[in-house]
Design a protein around this motif. Structure first.
Motif, PDB file in Angstrom:
ATOM      1  N   PHE A 169      34.049 -14.885 -14.039  1.00  0.00           N
ATOM      2  CA  PHE A 169      33.729 -14.834 -12.606  1.00  0.00           C
ATOM      3  C   PHE A 169      33.013 -13.543 -12.228  1.00  0.00           C
ATOM      4  O   PHE A 169      32.270 -13.508 -11.253  1.00  0.00           O
ATOM      5  CB  PHE A 169      34.988 -14.984 -11.760  1.00  0.00           C
ATOM      6  N   SER A 170      33.218 -12.486 -12.995  1.00  0.00           N
ATOM      7  CA  SER A 170      32.556 -11.209 -12.674  1.00  0.00           C
ATOM      8  C   SER A 170      31.044 -11.308 -12.841  1.00  0.00           C
ATOM      9  O   SER A 170      30.314 -10.457 -12.341  1.00  0.00           O
ATOM     10  CB  SER A 170      33.122 -10.078 -13.528  1.00  0.00           C
ATOM     11  N   THR A 171      30.579 -12.349 -13.538  1.00  0.00           N
ATOM     12  CA  THR A 171      29.136 -12.533 -13.706  1.00  0.00           C
ATOM     13  C   THR A 171      28.506 -13.234 -12.501  1.00  0.00           C
ATOM     14  O   THR A 171      27.288 -13.296 -12.396  1.00  0.00           O
ATOM     15  CB  THR A 171      28.819 -13.352 -14.974  1.00  0.00           C
ATOM     16  N   LEU A 172      29.338 -13.760 -11.621  1.00  0.00           N
ATOM     17  CA  LEU A 172      28.839 -14.457 -10.433  1.00  0.00           C
ATOM     18  C   LEU A 172      28.511 -13.453  -9.330  1.00  0.00           C
ATOM     19  O   LEU A 172      29.146 -12.400  -9.246  1.00  0.00           O
ATOM     20  CB  LEU A 172      29.888 -15.460  -9.930  1.00  0.00           C
ATOM     21  N   PRO A 173      27.560 -13.786  -8.460  1.00  0.00           N
ATOM     22  CA  PRO A 173      27.228 -12.860  -7.365  1.00  0.00           C
ATOM     23  C   PRO A 173      28.412 -12.713  -6.407  1.00  0.00           C
ATOM     24  O   PRO A 173      29.134 -13.680  -6.153  1.00  0.00           O
ATOM     25  CB  PRO A 173      26.039 -13.538  -6.671  1.00  0.00           C
ATOM     26  N   GLN A 174      28.620 -11.501  -5.923  1.00  0.00           N
ATOM     27  CA  GLN A 174      29.726 -11.232  -5.015  1.00  0.00           C
ATOM     28  C   GLN A 174      29.297 -11.253  -3.549  1.00  0.00           C
ATOM     29  O   GLN A 174      30.132 -11.380  -2.664  1.00  0.00           O
ATOM     30  CB  GLN A 174      30.353  -9.867  -5.352  1.00  0.00           C
ATOM     31  N   ASP A 175      28.003 -11.127  -3.314  1.00  0.00           N
ATOM     32  CA  ASP A 175      27.506 -11.001  -1.942  1.00  0.00           C
ATOM     33  C   ASP A 175      26.997 -12.305  -1.340  1.00  0.00           C
ATOM     34  O   ASP A 175      26.567 -12.339  -0.194  1.00  0.00           O
ATOM     35  CB  ASP A 175      26.401  -9.946  -1.891  1.00  0.00           C
ATOM     36  N   LYS A 176      27.061 -13.387  -2.133  1.00  0.00           N
ATOM     37  CA  LYS A 176      26.591 -14.688  -1.642  1.00  0.00           C
ATOM     38  C   LYS A 176      27.240 -15.778  -2.482  1.00  0.00           C
ATOM     39  O   LYS A 176      27.746 -15.506  -3.574  1.00  0.00           O
ATOM     40  CB  LYS A 176      25.065 -14.778  -1.733  1.00  0.00           C
ATOM     41  N   PRO A 177      27.233 -17.009  -1.980  1.00  0.00           N
ATOM     42  CA  PRO A 177      27.805 -18.089  -2.790  1.00  0.00           C
ATOM     43  C   PRO A 177      27.010 -18.278  -4.082  1.00  0.00           C
ATOM     44  O   PRO A 177      25.782 -18.154  -4.090  1.00  0.00           O
ATOM     45  CB  PRO A 177      27.658 -19.321  -1.882  1.00  0.00           C
ATOM     46  N   PRO A 178      27.703 -18.567  -5.186  1.00  0.00           N
ATOM     47  CA  PRO A 178      27.002 -18.803  -6.458  1.00  0.00           C
ATOM     48  C   PRO A 178      26.080 -20.018  -6.354  1.00  0.00           C
ATOM     49  O   PRO A 178      26.414 -21.009  -5.707  1.00  0.00           O
ATOM     50  CB  PRO A 178      28.131 -19.057  -7.450  1.00  0.00           C
ATOM     51  N   THR A 179      24.948 -19.929  -7.003  1.00  0.00           N
ATOM     52  CA  THR A 179      24.010 -21.048  -7.055  1.00  0.00           C
ATOM     53  C   THR A 179      24.391 -21.945  -8.224  1.00  0.00           C
ATOM     54  O   THR A 179      25.215 -21.578  -9.075  1.00  0.00           O
ATOM     55  CB  THR A 179      22.572 -20.545  -7.274  1.00  0.00           C
ATOM     56  N   ILE A 180      23.754 -23.089  -8.292  1.00  0.00           N
ATOM     57  CA  ILE A 180      23.973 -23.996  -9.428  1.00  0.00           C
ATOM     58  C   ILE A 180      23.612 -23.281 -10.721  1.00  0.00           C
ATOM     59  O   ILE A 180      24.311 -23.405 -11.728  1.00  0.00           O
ATOM     60  CB  ILE A 180      23.157 -25.289  -9.241  1.00  0.00           C
ATOM     61  N   GLU A 181      22.550 -22.500 -10.693  1.00  0.00           N
ATOM     62  CA  GLU A 181      22.136 -21.755 -11.892  1.00  0.00           C
ATOM     63  C   GLU A 181      23.213 -20.749 -12.312  1.00  0.00           C
ATOM     64  O   GLU A 181      23.482 -20.581 -13.505  1.00  0.00           O
ATOM     65  CB  GLU A 181      20.812 -21.038 -11.637  1.00  0.00           C
ATOM     66  N   ASP A 182      23.831 -20.082 -11.332  1.00  0.00           N
ATOM     67  CA  ASP A 182      24.915 -19.136 -11.641  1.00  0.00           C
ATOM     68  C   ASP A 182      26.059 -19.853 -12.356  1.00  0.00           C
ATOM     69  O   ASP A 182      26.578 -19.372 -13.367  1.00  0.00           O
ATOM     70  CB  ASP A 182      25.449 -18.476 -10.364  1.00  0.00           C
ATOM     71  N   TRP A 183      26.457 -21.020 -11.829  1.00  0.00           N
ATOM     72  CA  TRP A 183      27.545 -21.782 -12.442  1.00  0.00           C
ATOM     73  C   TRP A 183      27.140 -22.275 -13.831  1.00  0.00           C
ATOM     74  O   TRP A 183      27.950 -22.272 -14.761  1.00  0.00           O
ATOM     75  CB  TRP A 183      27.947 -22.969 -11.561  1.00  0.00           C
ATOM     76  N   GLU A 184      25.882 -22.691 -13.990  1.00  0.00           N
ATOM     77  CA  GLU A 184      25.411 -23.163 -15.298  1.00  0.00           C
ATOM     78  C   GLU A 184      25.429 -22.045 -16.330  1.00  0.00           C
ATOM     79  O   GLU A 184      25.793 -22.277 -17.490  1.00  0.00           O
ATOM     80  CB  GLU A 184      24.007 -23.751 -15.176  1.00  0.00           C
ATOM     81  N   ASN A 185      25.045 -20.836 -15.931  1.00  0.00           N
ATOM     82  CA  ASN A 185      25.088 -19.700 -16.857  1.00  0.00           C
ATOM     83  C   ASN A 185      26.519 -19.433 -17.315  1.00  0.00           C
ATOM     84  O   ASN A 185      26.768 -19.180 -18.498  1.00  0.00           O
ATOM     85  CB  ASN A 185      24.485 -18.455 -16.214  1.00  0.00           C
ATOM     86  N   MET A 186      27.451 -19.478 -16.372  1.00  0.00           N
ATOM     87  CA  MET A 186      28.849 -19.266 -16.727  1.00  0.00           C
ATOM     88  C   MET A 186      29.330 -20.395 -17.635  1.00  0.00           C
ATOM     89  O   MET A 186      30.024 -20.161 -18.624  1.00  0.00           O
ATOM     90  CB  MET A 186      29.714 -19.182 -15.472  1.00  0.00           C
ATOM     91  N   SER A 187      28.927 -21.611 -17.336  1.00  0.00           N
ATOM     92  CA  SER A 187      29.316 -22.760 -18.136  1.00  0.00           C
ATOM     93  C   SER A 187      28.812 -22.642 -19.574  1.00  0.00           C
ATOM     94  O   SER A 187      29.529 -22.964 -20.527  1.00  0.00           O
ATOM     95  CB  SER A 187      28.780 -24.038 -17.493  1.00  0.00           C
ATOM     96  N   ARG A 188      27.578 -22.165 -19.738  1.00  0.00           N
ATOM     97  CA  ARG A 188      27.028 -21.995 -21.094  1.00  0.00           C
ATOM     98  C   ARG A 188      27.843 -20.992 -21.894  1.00  0.00           C
ATOM     99  O   ARG A 188      28.094 -21.192 -23.082  1.00  0.00           O
ATOM    100  CB  ARG A 188      25.566 -21.567 -21.025  1.00  0.00           C
ATOM    101  N   ALA A 189      28.271 -19.914 -21.255  1.00  0.00           N
ATOM    102  CA  ALA A 189      29.091 -18.918 -21.956  1.00  0.00           C
ATOM    103  C   ALA A 189      30.417 -19.542 -22.381  1.00  0.00           C
ATOM    104  O   ALA A 189      30.889 -19.312 -23.497  1.00  0.00           O
ATOM    105  CB  ALA A 189      29.314 -17.702 -21.070  1.00  0.00           C
ATOM    106  N   TRP A 190      31.017 -20.347 -21.501  1.00  0.00           N
ATOM    107  CA  TRP A 190      32.269 -21.015 -21.849  1.00  0.00           C
ATOM    108  C   TRP A 190      32.036 -22.029 -22.957  1.00  0.00           C
ATOM    109  O   TRP A 190      32.877 -22.201 -23.831  1.00  0.00           O
ATOM    110  CB  TRP A 190      32.874 -21.698 -20.626  1.00  0.00           C
ATOM    111  N   GLU A 191      30.902 -22.703 -22.929  1.00  0.00           N
ATOM    112  CA  GLU A 191      30.594 -23.685 -23.964  1.00  0.00           C
ATOM    113  C   GLU A 191      30.522 -23.015 -25.332  1.00  0.00           C
ATOM    114  O   GLU A 191      31.047 -23.537 -26.321  1.00  0.00           O
ATOM    115  CB  GLU A 191      29.273 -24.393 -23.646  1.00  0.00           C
ATOM    116  N   GLU A 192      29.896 -21.844 -25.401  1.00  0.00           N
ATOM    117  CA  GLU A 192      29.822 -21.114 -26.668  1.00  0.00           C
ATOM    118  C   GLU A 192      31.214 -20.747 -27.158  1.00  0.00           C
ATOM    119  O   GLU A 192      31.532 -20.892 -28.343  1.00  0.00           O
ATOM    120  CB  GLU A 192      28.963 -19.864 -26.503  1.00  0.00           C
ATOM    121  N   GLU A 193      32.053 -20.274 -26.257  1.00  0.00           N
ATOM    122  CA  GLU A 193      33.417 -19.903 -26.632  1.00  0.00           C
ATOM    123  C   GLU A 193      34.203 -21.129 -27.080  1.00  0.00           C
ATOM    124  O   GLU A 193      34.933 -21.078 -28.076  1.00  0.00           O
ATOM    125  CB  GLU A 193      34.131 -19.211 -25.470  1.00  0.00           C
TER     126      GLU A 193
END
Length: 146
Positions: free
Chosen positions: A74-98
């Protein structure tokens, strides 16, 4: 980002809509996973977007991620605005690798499981499940690093 009072949820509403106990919501907040604001009556109010964050927390926990790992993601998500679909996808890719890494490990363990558990020894000296990669065992019993 300014939040409209109509877009805010009480802890009870958040609990009801997310299916998560109020105590869990308070726990997530104490761990820094979610944040609330206080209204004029000093009551917690949560932005509606916290519903999505709680959903991600629950899915991630079900996948075996610890709260510390979830917080780091979650620390990779923007704190000053709602996360975009791209933000969630980036986080999802990191989880997919793990997850792929964990699946690979579990697959290797599964292949060894029957041989190791099936033999019944679970030897500290020889069992790759009970004592994987133990190079010090080759030097015999007892402490070797002192």
């Amino acid at each position: 980002m300014e939040n409209n009072e109509n877009d805010m949820l009480s802890v009870g509403e958040l609990s009801r809509r997310s299916g998560v106990a109020i105590s869990a919501i308070h726990f997530y907040e104490s761990k820094g996973l979610i944040q609330s604001l206080r209204n004029q009556g000093n009551q917690r109010r949560f932005p509606r977007g916290v519903l999505r964050i709680i959903a991600y927390i629950k899915v991630a926990q079900r996948l075996g991620f610890s709260l510390e790992e979830i917080k780091a993601a979650f620390s990779t998500l923007p704190q000053d605005k709602p996360p975009t679909i791209e933000d969630w996808e980036n986080m999802s890719r990191a989880w997919e690798e793990e997850l792929t890494s964990r699946i690979d490990l579990l697959t290797r363990v599964k292949k060894q499981l029957n041989a190791c558990i099936g033999c019944g020894c679970l030897s500290l000296k020889e069992c790759p499940l009970r004592n994987p990669n133990d190079e010090l065992a080759q030097q015999g019993p007892g402490p070797h690093l002192f």
